[in-house]
Design an enzyme around this catalytic site. Structure first.
Site, PDB file in Angstrom:
ATOM      1  N   CYS A  92       0.852  -1.194   0.000  1.00 43.91           N
ATOM      2  CA  CYS A  92       0.000   0.000   0.000  1.00 43.91           C
ATOM      3  C   CYS A  92       0.884   1.238   0.000  1.00 43.91           C
ATOM      4  O   CYS A  92       1.844   1.320   0.763  1.00 43.91           O
ATOM      5  CB  CYS A  92      -0.898   0.003   1.234  1.00 43.91           C
ATOM      6  N   THR A 129      -0.674   4.429   0.101  1.00 44.31           N
ATOM      7  CA  THR A 129      -1.587   5.524   0.457  1.00 44.31           C
ATOM      8  C   THR A 129      -0.879   6.609   1.267  1.00 44.31           C
ATOM      9  O   THR A 129      -1.084   7.801   1.038  1.00 44.31           O
ATOM     10  CB  THR A 129      -2.797   4.971   1.246  1.00 44.31           C
TER      11      THR A 129
END
Length: 345
Positions: free
Chosen positions: A186, A188
């Site tokens: 990830c 993000t």
């Protein structure tokens, strides 16, 4: 007005569990199974509360077959067809109590999920999964799914703060997925600057959920069995793993051979790879928030399962917890500057 919350927030790497006196003679005495009764569905579930993430490389039917043999759970990814589900239900009916149907929050997702649950009524778990569980649209979607499926147990997320955990539970969810940005594939946090250290998120969200008789899943951030133990110690009812289950025979995709090494592909569900595969590409208004990596091929997942469960049993003996349920009551975390000796890696 911008503000800074100056309270220290910690991740798994920032702490260790303090050992305590124990009456346990052996790891074999530790009971890792738990039984839950869920707040809104009123359903009961018994098993070892470790969940394979609903990513299309790891959340496979093949993985679910092996996991169910250990009374462990699989959130099956949302890209299987209705026929795939029917075939799985016919060939492996014993697995259905340990799997969830996954869905996004779109109308097409809802229709697809509804068809699967109608065709395979033995499946009693729904995993509603969006990157940002803070939107009003998602809260309304949870309410809609609860009204359509009053007796199914609903997992919903992802969020990282107590007030949103409470909102989703009161909207009909039973188990809240906790984690924004901690996953191994990830990005993000680097793309958006948004996130929350996972250990602190779990402690805060567990407190909010348990006050309403709800439950939480710590989703993401675990790199080793010790992190899984820390998540349970912090109050997680379930722990969801993606990267730790990647690279196995039961994962989707072919084994790649490069320079004499065997590898398998693993990617985040907001990565370029996932969006090209399932949505025809990255939309102009979006940015990829996931990595694509080639991980060493690890063989059958059985050995990894035994490694995780063995580590968890050992944690319980170190802190004097005869049952996994007792681990959070026996857990005292100490802040550290180093996790382990790195002389040999």
């Amino acid at each position: 007005m911008p503000r800074i919350d100056a309270d220290l927030k910690l991740d798994f790497k920032d702490v260790l569990l303090r050992p305590k006196r124990s009456s346990l003679k052996s790891r074999s005495e530790v009971d890792l199974e738990r039984t839950f009764t869920f707040r809104n569905s009123k359903q009961t579930y018994s098993g070892i509360p470790i969940i394979v993430a609903n990513m299309d490389t790891v959340g496979t039917f093949e993985m679910a077959v092996v996991m169910s043999q250990h009374a462990m759970f699989t959130a099956v990814h949302k890209h299987y067809s209705l026929d795939d589900w029917k075939c799985f239900a016919e060939t492996h009916p014993e697995c259905l109590q340990h799997v969830a149907v996954s869905s996004g929050s779109g109308q097409n997702d809802l229709e697809r999920m509804s068809r699967i649950l109608e065709a395979v009524p033995q499946v009693k778990f729904i995993c509603l999964d969006v990157a940002n569980g803070y939107s009003e649209h998602f809260v309304e979607f949870v309410k809609l799914v609860r009204s359509k499926f009053p007796e199914h147990t609903i997992m919903a997320g992802n969020v990282v703060t107590g007030e949103m955990v409470e909102e989703l539970i009161l909207s009909g969810a039973d188990i809240i997925k906790v984690g924004v940005g901690p996953g191994s594939v990830c990005t993000t946090r680097t793309k958006t600057g948004v996130g929350y250290p996972q250990l602190s998120a779990v402690i805060e969200c567990a407190d909010s959920a348990h006050g309403l008789k709800g439950h939480i899943i710590s989703d993401g951030g675990c790199t080793c069995p010790g992190d899984v133990a820390k998540a349970f110690g912090a109050g997680a009812d379930f722990v969801m793993l993606g990267g730790m289950f990647s690279g196995h025979t039961e994962c989707a995709g072919e084994v790649i051979e490069r320079n004499g090494q065997k590898l398998k592909l693993f990617y985040g569900m907001s990565s370029d790879t996932a969006m090209k595969k399932h949505a025809g590409g990255v939309a102009e208004y979006r940015a990829s928030e996931g990595k694509t990596v080639e991980v060493p091929y690890k063989g059958d997942v059985e050995n990894t399962i035994l490694d995780i469960l063995g580590g968890l049993r050992s944690t319980c003996t170190y802190v004097g917890a005869a049952k996994l349920k007792e681990l959070s009551r026996r857990a005292t975390f100490i802040r550290v500057t180093q996790q382990h000796n790195t002389v040999f890696g």
